[in-house]
Scaffold this motif. Structure first.
Motif, PDB file in Angstrom:
ATOM      1  N   ALA A  92       1.136  -0.656  -0.183  1.00  0.00           N
ATOM      2  CA  ALA A  92       0.045  -0.026   0.082  1.00  0.00           C
ATOM      3  C   ALA A  92       0.945   1.223   0.182  1.00  0.00           C
ATOM      4  O   ALA A  92       0.186   2.022  -0.465  1.00  0.00           O
ATOM      5  CB  ALA A  92      -0.901   0.288   1.502  1.00  0.00           C
TER       6      ALA A  92
ATOM      7  N   GLN B  24      -8.479  -5.620   2.187  1.00  0.00           N
ATOM      8  CA  GLN B  24      -9.023  -4.343   2.059  1.00  0.00           C
ATOM      9  C   GLN B  24      -9.014  -3.346   2.935  1.00  0.00           C
ATOM     10  O   GLN B  24      -8.350  -2.082   2.718  1.00  0.00           O
ATOM     11  CB  GLN B  24     -10.224  -4.759   1.259  1.00  0.00           C
ATOM     12  CG  GLN B  24     -10.326  -5.078  -0.237  1.00  0.00           C
ATOM     13  CD  GLN B  24     -11.919  -5.499  -0.135  1.00  0.00           C
ATOM     14  OE1 GLN B  24     -12.761  -5.675   0.245  1.00  0.00           O
ATOM     15  NE2 GLN B  24     -12.048  -5.600  -1.969  1.00  0.00           N
ATOM     16  N   ARG B  25      -9.668  -4.463   4.700  1.00  0.00           N
ATOM     17  CA  ARG B  25      -9.363  -2.767   5.128  1.00  0.00           C
ATOM     18  C   ARG B  25      -8.074  -2.451   5.796  1.00  0.00           C
ATOM     19  O   ARG B  25      -7.677  -1.018   6.267  1.00  0.00           O
ATOM     20  CB  ARG B  25     -10.216  -3.059   6.612  1.00  0.00           C
ATOM     21  CG  ARG B  25     -10.174  -2.464   7.835  1.00  0.00           C
ATOM     22  CD  ARG B  25     -10.875  -3.305   8.379  1.00  0.00           C
ATOM     23  NE  ARG B  25     -11.482  -2.173   9.892  1.00  0.00           N
ATOM     24  CZ  ARG B  25     -11.758  -3.036  11.021  1.00  0.00           C
ATOM     25  NH1 ARG B  25     -12.292  -4.431  11.110  1.00  0.00           N
ATOM     26  NH2 ARG B  25     -11.608  -1.603  11.778  1.00  0.00           N
TER      27      ARG B  25
ATOM     28  N   TYR C 264      -5.729  -2.452   3.489  1.00  0.00           N
ATOM     29  CA  TYR C 264      -4.378  -1.255   2.450  1.00  0.00           C
ATOM     30  C   TYR C 264      -5.186  -0.667   2.978  1.00  0.00           C
ATOM     31  O   TYR C 264      -4.285   0.380   2.436  1.00  0.00           O
ATOM     32  CB  TYR C 264      -4.586  -2.572   1.503  1.00  0.00           C
ATOM     33  CG  TYR C 264      -4.280  -1.630   0.213  1.00  0.00           C
ATOM     34  CD1 TYR C 264      -2.765  -2.274   0.180  1.00  0.00           C
ATOM     35  CD2 TYR C 264      -4.675  -1.182  -0.648  1.00  0.00           C
ATOM     36  CE1 TYR C 264      -2.113  -2.341  -1.832  1.00  0.00           C
ATOM     37  CE2 TYR C 264      -3.937  -0.247  -1.670  1.00  0.00           C
ATOM     38  CZ  TYR C 264      -3.168  -1.383  -2.046  1.00  0.00           C
ATOM     39  OH  TYR C 264      -2.163  -0.526  -3.024  1.00  0.00           O
ATOM     40  N   GLN C 265      -6.478  -0.098   3.080  1.00  0.00           N
ATOM     41  CA  GLN C 265      -6.370   1.012   2.911  1.00  0.00           C
ATOM     42  C   GLN C 265      -5.863   2.269   4.446  1.00  0.00           C
ATOM     43  O   GLN C 265      -6.106   3.530   3.749  1.00  0.00           O
ATOM     44  CB  GLN C 265      -8.434   1.362   2.561  1.00  0.00           C
ATOM     45  CG  GLN C 265      -8.796   0.795   1.341  1.00  0.00           C
ATOM     46  CD  GLN C 265     -10.774   0.261   1.562  1.00  0.00           C
ATOM     47  OE1 GLN C 265     -11.003   1.062   2.378  1.00  0.00           O
ATOM     48  NE2 GLN C 265     -11.026   0.331   1.045  1.00  0.00           N
TER      49      GLN C 265
ATOM     50  N   GLN D 233      -2.971   3.027   3.708  1.00  0.00           N
ATOM     51  CA  GLN D 233      -2.366   4.011   2.221  1.00  0.00           C
ATOM     52  C   GLN D 233      -3.003   5.525   3.352  1.00  0.00           C
ATOM     53  O   GLN D 233      -2.401   6.524   2.792  1.00  0.00           O
ATOM     54  CB  GLN D 233      -3.543   3.521   1.546  1.00  0.00           C
ATOM     55  CG  GLN D 233      -2.849   3.061   0.414  1.00  0.00           C
ATOM     56  CD  GLN D 233      -3.384   2.442  -1.538  1.00  0.00           C
ATOM     57  OE1 GLN D 233      -4.868   3.215  -1.060  1.00  0.00           O
ATOM     58  NE2 GLN D 233      -2.973   3.074  -2.232  1.00  0.00           N
ATOM     59  N   GLN D 234      -3.691   5.557   3.907  1.00  0.00           N
ATOM     60  CA  GLN D 234      -4.570   6.891   4.774  1.00  0.00           C
ATOM     61  C   GLN D 234      -3.553   7.102   5.813  1.00  0.00           C
ATOM     62  O   GLN D 234      -4.028   8.360   6.233  1.00  0.00           O
ATOM     63  CB  GLN D 234      -5.907   6.541   4.907  1.00  0.00           C
ATOM     64  CG  GLN D 234      -6.807   5.941   3.639  1.00  0.00           C
ATOM     65  CD  GLN D 234      -8.186   5.324   4.272  1.00  0.00           C
ATOM     66  OE1 GLN D 234      -8.189   5.330   5.422  1.00  0.00           O
ATOM     67  NE2 GLN D 234      -9.042   5.473   3.051  1.00  0.00           N
TER      68      GLN D 234
END
Length: 240
Positions: free
Chosen positions: A55, A87-88, A90-91, A94-95
């Protein structure tokens, strides 16, 4: 038996929502949740490292291509019901405003660094290269990112170059570098080195040292590069 992904999901569900404002909380949760099972902690740490650092790599490169997304899913053969946890994570990575160097340092602490578990950290690096090359080219910014990861993981220059050689573009590909041999090595030495690398990188060996079975695409890609390097050298010696 619960999969690695269901264990990660259960760990995330046990954390208060406010604890997930930064990825460091996830890494600390791995350390505490799996304290009594070092092998499981390594496998969870490997999976989370791949998610978090890929990510961050996407942000370093500035763009996430569909090829890279497909490569990510090629590596993570996750049951549909568990993909939301990937996905949780990964996001969240990234954030998060924390830099990738902080992640890499914390994750190396989970998996070991230097001589201890160095091969497992090399597996993580190899997986990141696998994702980076999915769009047909490992970009300079990605190489710089991965080289810094290697430094934090205390993977020396020789090992880094061997991993890089496995993922080099066709015009730069050097079969001797893949096998970590000099171009003038005797063919018997080439054959011996090839057999050693095949045995060392058999999927069962990788799983035994902490790579989750779900991530077998990394092992398959690595073996393909080793086989291709040996075959190229063998052909060149026959034609010489």
């Amino acid at each position: 038996m619960d999969s690695i992904w269901s264990r990660i999901g259960a760990m995330l569900s046990s954390l208060p929502s406010r604890s997930l404002s930064g990825f460091s909380a996830v890494i600390e949760a791995i350390r505490t949740t799996f304290r009594g099972d070092p092998e499981l902690r390594k496998r969870v740490g490997f999976s989370v490292a791949m998610i978090a650092l890929s990510a961050k790599m996407a942000r370093a490169d500035g763009v996430v291509t569909q090829d890279e997304v497909r490569a990510f899913h090629d590596i993570f053969e996750v049951p549909d019901g568990e993909m939301r946890n990937v996905q949780r994570l990964y996001q969240l990575a990234q954030q998060d405003t924390a830099g990738f160097e902080a992640y890499a340092t914390q994750l190396a602490g989970l998996c070991g660094s230097g001589d201890e578990n160095c091969l497992l950290l090399e597996d993580i690096l190899d997986g990141l290269f696998f994702i980076a090359e999915a769009d047909g080219h490992v970009h300079e910014r990605e190489i710089a990112y991965l080289q810094r990861i290697a430094e934090i993981f205390r993977i020396d220059e020789v090992h880094f170059k061997r991993v890089l050689a496995r993922h080099a573009q066709a015009s730069d590909w050097d079969p001797y570098a893949v096998l970590d041999l000099a171009p003038d090595a005797a063919f018997e030495q080439v054959r011996k080195r090839y057999r050693s690398l095949v045995a060392e990188n058999h999927p069962d060996r990788l799983i035994a040292r902490g790579m989750p079975a779900d991530l077998i695409a990394i092992a398959t890609s690595r073996l393909a590069a080793i086989n291709a390097a040996y075959e190229a050298i063998e052909r060149s010696r026959v034609l010489a």
